[in-house]
Design an enzyme around this catalytic site. Structure first.
Site, PDB file in Angstrom:
ATOM      1  N   CYS A 141       0.852  -1.176   0.000  1.00  0.00           N
ATOM      2  CA  CYS A 141       0.000   0.000   0.000  1.00  0.00           C
ATOM      3  C   CYS A 141       0.896   1.237   0.000  1.00  0.00           C
ATOM      4  O   CYS A 141       2.090   1.142   0.258  1.00  0.00           O
ATOM      5  CB  CYS A 141      -0.890   0.006   1.231  1.00  0.00           C
ATOM      6  SG  CYS A 141      -1.791  -1.533   1.435  1.00  0.00           S
ATOM      7  N   ARG A 143       1.504   1.315  -5.986  1.00  0.00           N
ATOM      8  CA  ARG A 143       1.657   0.346  -4.890  1.00  0.00           C
ATOM      9  C   ARG A 143       0.365  -0.406  -4.580  1.00  0.00           C
ATOM     10  O   ARG A 143       0.371  -1.350  -3.792  1.00  0.00           O
ATOM     11  CB  ARG A 143       2.115   1.065  -3.614  1.00  0.00           C
ATOM     12  CG  ARG A 143       3.424   1.800  -3.785  1.00  0.00           C
ATOM     13  CD  ARG A 143       3.784   2.527  -2.519  1.00  0.00           C
ATOM     14  NE  ARG A 143       4.342   1.612  -1.540  1.00  0.00           N
ATOM     15  CZ  ARG A 143       5.633   1.355  -1.405  1.00  0.00           C
ATOM     16  NH1 ARG A 143       6.498   1.942  -2.183  1.00  0.00           N
ATOM     17  NH2 ARG A 143       6.063   0.514  -0.495  1.00  0.00           N
ATOM     18  N   TRP A 162      -3.669  -1.951  -1.384  1.00  0.00           N
ATOM     19  CA  TRP A 162      -3.661  -3.236  -2.073  1.00  0.00           C
ATOM     20  C   TRP A 162      -4.128  -4.241  -1.031  1.00  0.00           C
ATOM     21  O   TRP A 162      -3.439  -4.491  -0.043  1.00  0.00           O
ATOM     22  CB  TRP A 162      -2.268  -3.572  -2.588  1.00  0.00           C
ATOM     23  CG  TRP A 162      -2.252  -4.802  -3.430  1.00  0.00           C
ATOM     24  CD1 TRP A 162      -2.569  -4.885  -4.762  1.00  0.00           C
ATOM     25  CD2 TRP A 162      -1.900  -6.130  -3.019  1.00  0.00           C
ATOM     26  NE1 TRP A 162      -2.454  -6.181  -5.192  1.00  0.00           N
ATOM     27  CE2 TRP A 162      -2.048  -6.974  -4.145  1.00  0.00           C
ATOM     28  CE3 TRP A 162      -1.495  -6.697  -1.814  1.00  0.00           C
ATOM     29  CZ2 TRP A 162      -1.788  -8.334  -4.097  1.00  0.00           C
ATOM     30  CZ3 TRP A 162      -1.240  -8.056  -1.766  1.00  0.00           C
ATOM     31  CH2 TRP A 162      -1.390  -8.854  -2.903  1.00  0.00           C
ATOM     32  N   ASN A 172       0.818   0.068   5.852  1.00  0.00           N
ATOM     33  CA  ASN A 172       1.292  -0.775   4.750  1.00  0.00           C
ATOM     34  C   ASN A 172       2.022  -1.957   5.366  1.00  0.00           C
ATOM     35  O   ASN A 172       2.963  -1.756   6.131  1.00  0.00           O
ATOM     36  CB  ASN A 172       2.244   0.025   3.845  1.00  0.00           C
ATOM     37  CG  ASN A 172       2.963  -0.869   2.851  1.00  0.00           C
ATOM     38  OD1 ASN A 172       2.453  -1.905   2.444  1.00  0.00           O
ATOM     39  ND2 ASN A 172       4.167  -0.471   2.465  1.00  0.00           N
ATOM     40  N   GLY A 173       1.572  -3.176   5.047  1.00  0.00           N
ATOM     41  CA  GLY A 173       2.227  -4.360   5.606  1.00  0.00           C
ATOM     42  C   GLY A 173       1.186  -5.384   6.033  1.00  0.00           C
ATOM     43  O   GLY A 173       0.004  -5.244   5.704  1.00  0.00           O
ATOM     44  N   GLU A 227       9.044 -14.365 -20.158  1.00  0.00           N
ATOM     45  CA  GLU A 227       8.691 -12.956 -19.966  1.00  0.00           C
ATOM     46  C   GLU A 227       7.515 -12.553 -20.859  1.00  0.00           C
ATOM     47  O   GLU A 227       6.604 -11.833 -20.428  1.00  0.00           O
ATOM     48  CB  GLU A 227       9.919 -12.077 -20.237  1.00  0.00           C
ATOM     49  CG  GLU A 227       9.709 -10.579 -20.162  1.00  0.00           C
ATOM     50  CD  GLU A 227       9.254 -10.067 -18.801  1.00  0.00           C
ATOM     51  OE1 GLU A 227       9.149 -10.851 -17.848  1.00  0.00           O
ATOM     52  OE2 GLU A 227       8.955  -8.868 -18.702  1.00  0.00           O
ATOM     53  N   LYS A 258       4.063 -11.113 -19.322  1.00  0.00           N
ATOM     54  CA  LYS A 258       3.511  -9.801 -19.705  1.00  0.00           C
ATOM     55  C   LYS A 258       2.074  -9.950 -20.195  1.00  0.00           C
ATOM     56  O   LYS A 258       1.197  -9.181 -19.824  1.00  0.00           O
ATOM     57  CB  LYS A 258       4.338  -9.160 -20.831  1.00  0.00           C
ATOM     58  CG  LYS A 258       5.658  -8.580 -20.487  1.00  0.00           C
ATOM     59  CD  LYS A 258       5.634  -7.269 -19.732  1.00  0.00           C
ATOM     60  CE  LYS A 258       5.678  -7.527 -18.268  1.00  0.00           C
ATOM     61  NZ  LYS A 258       6.927  -7.670 -17.644  1.00  0.00           N
ATOM     62  N   GLU A 285      -0.416 -10.775 -17.298  1.00  0.00           N
ATOM     63  CA  GLU A 285      -0.706  -9.779 -16.270  1.00  0.00           C
ATOM     64  C   GLU A 285      -1.491  -8.595 -16.791  1.00  0.00           C
ATOM     65  O   GLU A 285      -2.269  -8.013 -16.034  1.00  0.00           O
ATOM     66  CB  GLU A 285       0.566  -9.324 -15.536  1.00  0.00           C
ATOM     67  CG  GLU A 285       1.537  -8.544 -16.346  1.00  0.00           C
ATOM     68  CD  GLU A 285       2.780  -8.171 -15.556  1.00  0.00           C
ATOM     69  OE1 GLU A 285       2.676  -7.902 -14.360  1.00  0.00           O
ATOM     70  OE2 GLU A 285       3.866  -8.145 -16.156  1.00  0.00           O
ATOM     71  N   HIS A 338       7.474 -32.912 -24.563  1.00  0.00           N
ATOM     72  CA  HIS A 338       7.322 -33.566 -23.257  1.00  0.00           C
ATOM     73  C   HIS A 338       6.023 -33.176 -22.576  1.00  0.00           C
ATOM     74  O   HIS A 338       5.895 -33.307 -21.363  1.00  0.00           O
ATOM     75  CB  HIS A 338       8.532 -33.231 -22.373  1.00  0.00           C
ATOM     76  CG  HIS A 338       9.819 -33.679 -22.988  1.00  0.00           C
ATOM     77  ND1 HIS A 338      10.224 -34.993 -22.976  1.00  0.00           N
ATOM     78  CD2 HIS A 338      10.755 -32.994 -23.685  1.00  0.00           C
ATOM     79  CE1 HIS A 338      11.380 -35.089 -23.631  1.00  0.00           C
ATOM     80  NE2 HIS A 338      11.723 -33.895 -24.063  1.00  0.00           N
ATOM     81  N   LYS A 356       2.585  -2.546  -7.991  1.00  0.00           N
ATOM     82  CA  LYS A 356       3.926  -2.424  -8.554  1.00  0.00           C
ATOM     83  C   LYS A 356       4.992  -2.936  -7.591  1.00  0.00           C
ATOM     84  O   LYS A 356       5.962  -3.548  -7.991  1.00  0.00           O
ATOM     85  CB  LYS A 356       4.180  -0.950  -8.886  1.00  0.00           C
ATOM     86  CG  LYS A 356       5.528  -0.661  -9.490  1.00  0.00           C
ATOM     87  CD  LYS A 356       5.548  -1.042 -10.942  1.00  0.00           C
ATOM     88  CE  LYS A 356       6.892  -0.879 -11.584  1.00  0.00           C
ATOM     89  NZ  LYS A 356       7.069  -1.787 -12.721  1.00  0.00           N
TER      90      LYS A 356
HETATM   91  C1  F6R Z   1       5.971  -8.114 -13.911  1.00  0.00           C
HETATM   92  C2  F6R Z   1       6.409  -7.410 -12.733  1.00  0.00           C
HETATM   93  C3  F6R Z   1       6.638  -8.199 -11.495  1.00  0.00           C
HETATM   94  C4  F6R Z   1       7.932  -7.720 -10.804  1.00  0.00           C
HETATM   95  C5  F6R Z   1       8.104  -8.443  -9.469  1.00  0.00           C
HETATM   96  C6  F6R Z   1       9.399  -8.065  -8.784  1.00  0.00           C
HETATM   97  O1  F6R Z   1       5.808  -7.235 -14.989  1.00  0.00           O
HETATM   98  O2  F6R Z   1       6.587  -6.229 -12.737  1.00  0.00           O
HETATM   99  O3  F6R Z   1       6.698  -9.562 -11.757  1.00  0.00           O
HETATM  100  O4  F6R Z   1       9.005  -7.971 -11.645  1.00  0.00           O
HETATM  101  O5  F6R Z   1       7.034  -8.115  -8.619  1.00  0.00           O
HETATM  102  O6  F6R Z   1       9.458  -6.705  -8.494  1.00  0.00           O
HETATM  103  P1  F6R Z   1      10.833  -5.996  -8.202  1.00  0.00           P
HETATM  104  O7  F6R Z   1      11.630  -6.048  -9.447  1.00  0.00           O
HETATM  105  O8  F6R Z   1      10.473  -4.605  -7.801  1.00  0.00           O
HETATM  106  O9  F6R Z   1      11.490  -6.764  -7.093  1.00  0.00           O
END
Ligand code: F6R
Length: 606
Positions: free
Chosen positions: A2, A27, A74, A98-99, A478, A482, A485, A501, A601
């Protein structure tokens, strides 16, 4: 996860609380709320959903206060409703958090036994009730806060206002970050430098267990033992305040286009352009290392996986890469002579931080590849290897990913040279190749219109497979991450050699298969996989380079041709097409690109 802001101001704070919450929305964005002290009384405004909803509430029912706190949530305990939105109030105490409080159920029962009742399903309300419980026992506010903190187990960053106290806000931090901002006759609390960025760039980072009281002129900070302490006030980079979308529709789109510049700035920090040699800051002796352990989550983990491919191949230095949430709990066997590298855009991800601390406790040397140069990880490691792509706001990581790859590529070349695997001339050749990457990334972003054309078809799919070999395997992971998400389409990335497999059973006419296959040493095998898939009706989106396009078997539904490149930088060049693909598919589906559902994020809870 948060976001928190607190302001003890000389003028009304509601608008500034909102401005800050908008910066903190990365966040979490399930609900938002503010509270202010007006004539000794605390007033709250809260709304489910994004900040916009809270703005509408404030437009109908303004809050005129010079002391206030705000929160964007969040959800962890309790759904994303107005009732569960912060701030939470109990008696004289109103706070944002936050936590996660791990013993909240136990504390809740204890407080119920004291005759208290609860309005929400959150763990946060329990903290408010606990502080109020201590206050009503006669303790002054700071003592009551400390007594409550001592009963909490779990993680918290808090900002607290008290009924009857017009002049100050209290804060505390354990496990979740909190900064104090020093303004001109005003003081601030915030989750990070970004939160207080519009108001001040003079910041002190609280340390684990610290708690604080701010008034208009000062911050009184105490450590976990209740002793007054001074925490260094630093001037943070102005870039923390620069987060605009410019002419782009979304931050993600902007950040994809930022990549050539972000990579250029990052590479420039790890090579010497006068000599075309690597220049890795921090004095790590790669020749003496026996092993590297990379810990990370999500996209940063995938960047780490690419690092393994590059460092092992070029430098013959063993690299283990592990998802931090697994690593931290499975009691991994660690040996001396190793370096742990935490990879993290935010530098705050709870699992990565815990995995890093685990390695440090075992005596390992530590480094962090982070974007947030003032983050907890950056402050706790022996060596910081920053990326220089600027703040990343879109929840889906793009420019941080490629900048992380730039750092790892530089490390791979430097380690190869230090370990005598390449001579100086080869080091210089590779550095020149790396310096050429930003131009090729820019060219591959030009594939934009080709990607847009195929996005409409992929948007109709239920499932999408991504396949790649060698360094294209992490990129397949990746690509799938992407797409999942931001477009909510189920996608899986596989090493193409694994196709037979199991995953080949998924191939049918409805399942698009994205094959990443530049013309490298794996190309022929990837082309065979393409034929196998097409023989079973699979619709192939083939992402390759000009030579691969010439050599590819006929019959792909779509071929996208990125610029050709030296294998050292192919992962960088091939990143933009998969990012753009996810972006345009999400646009087709009308999804919220920058703030996908359920995500945040910065994942500061485990
Ligand atoms: C995917 C994404 C997440 C972050 C993950 C780690 O697009 O952004 O999978 O990569 O939450 O976050 P950081 O890099 O901040 O430790």
């Amino acid at each position: 996860m948060c976001g928190i802001i607190g302001i003890v101001g000389t003028k009304p704070v509601a608008e500034r609380l909102i401005e800050s919450l908008k910066r903190l929305e990365y966040r979490g964005y399930d609900s938002a709320g503010v509270a202010g002290v007006v004539g000794g009384h605390v007033q709250r405004r809260r709304a489910a959903g994004k900040i916009k909803a809270l703005e509408a509430v404030l437009a109908d029912d303004p809050l005129v206060a010079k002391v206030g706190i705000g929160h964007t949530r969040w959800a962890t305990h309790g759904g994303p409703s107005t009732r569960n939105a912060h701030p939470h109030t109990a008696g004289r105490v109103t706070l944002v958090h936050n936590g996660i409080i791990e013993n909240y159920a136990e504390l809740r029962e204890m407080l119920k036994g004291e005759g208290r009742s609860f309005d929400s399903e959150t763990d946060t309300e329990v903290i408010a009730a606990l502080v109020d419980f201590e206050l009503s026992g006669g303790k002054p506010p700071l003592e009551a806060l400390k007594a409550a903190l001592d009963k909490l187990s779990g993680a918290y960053a808090l900002a607290v206002v008290i009924e009857g106290e017009d002049e100050f806000i209290m804060g505390a931090r354990k496990g979740s970050p909190l900064v104090v901002g020093y303004g001109d006759g005003e003081m601030f609390l915030g989750s990070d430098a970004l939160a207080v960025g519009p108001f001040t760039n003079r910041i002190a980072y609280l340390e684990e267990g610290d708690y604080v009281a701010i008034d208009r002129h000062q911050a009184r900070i105490f450590d976990v033992h209740g002793q007054p302490v001074l925490r260094e006030v630093r001037q943070v980079a102005a870039s923390a305040a620069l987060v605009e979308k410019g002419n782009y529709r979304h931050f993600m789109e902007k950040e994809i286009h930022d990549q050539p510049e972000g990579c250029q700035r990052t590479i420039a920090a790890y090579v010497d352009t006068l000599t075309d040699r690597t220049a890795i800051p921090g004095g790590i002796d790669f020749a003496a290392l026996e092993r590297i352990q990379i810990v990370a989550c999500g996209t940063s983990y995938i960047a780490g996986l690419l690092g393994k491919y590059m460092i092992e191949q070029l430098a013959d230095l063993p690299v283990d890469v592990e998802i931090a949430s697994e690593f931290r709990y499975r009691q991994p066997a660690l040996r001396g002579g190793s370096l742990v590298i935490a990879m993290s855009q935010s530098g705050e991800t709870a699992d990565t931080l815990a995995a890093l601390r685990y390695c440090q406790a075992k005596g390992m040397q530590s480094a962090a590849v982070v974007n947030a140069a003032e983050s907890t990880m950056a402050r706790e490691v022996d060596v910081v290897w920053p990326i220089h792509c600027g703040p990343e706001i879109g929840v889906a990581s793009t420019k941080a990913f490629t900048a992380q790859i730039c750092v790892l590529t530089s490390l791979a070349v430097a380690a190869a040279r230090a370990r005598g695997r390449i001579d100086e001339a080869e080091e210089q050749r590779l550095v020149r190749v790396l310096l050429g990457a930003p131009r090729l990334i820019a060219e591959s972003i030009n594939l934009d219109s080709a990607v847009r054309a195929v996005a409409a078809e992929i948007a109709k799919a239920q499932d999408v497979l991504y396949l790649g070999r060698g360094p294209m395997y992490p990129l397949a992971l990746e690509g799938a991450l992407k797409l999942k998400e931001i477009s909510y389409i189920h996608a899986e990335g596989y090493a193409a050699g694994e196709l037979k497999h199991g995953p080949i059973a998924l191939v049918d006419e409805q399942t698009p298969i994205v094959i990443l296959a530049p013309f490298d040493s794996y190309f022929e095998k990837s082309a065979s996989n393409m034929s196998e898939v097409m023989a079973r009706g699979g619709q192939v989106v083939f992402i390759t380079d000009p030579q691969g396009e010439r050599q590819a078997p006929a019959g792909a539904r779509v071929v996208m041709t990125a610029p050709g490149s030296d294998p050292l930088i192919t992962p960088l060049v091939m990143s933009a097409p998969i990012q753009l693909l996810a972006y345009y598919v999400a646009l087709q589906k009308g999804a919220d690109v920058d703030q996908p559902r359920n995500l945040a994020k910065s994942v500061t809870v485990e």
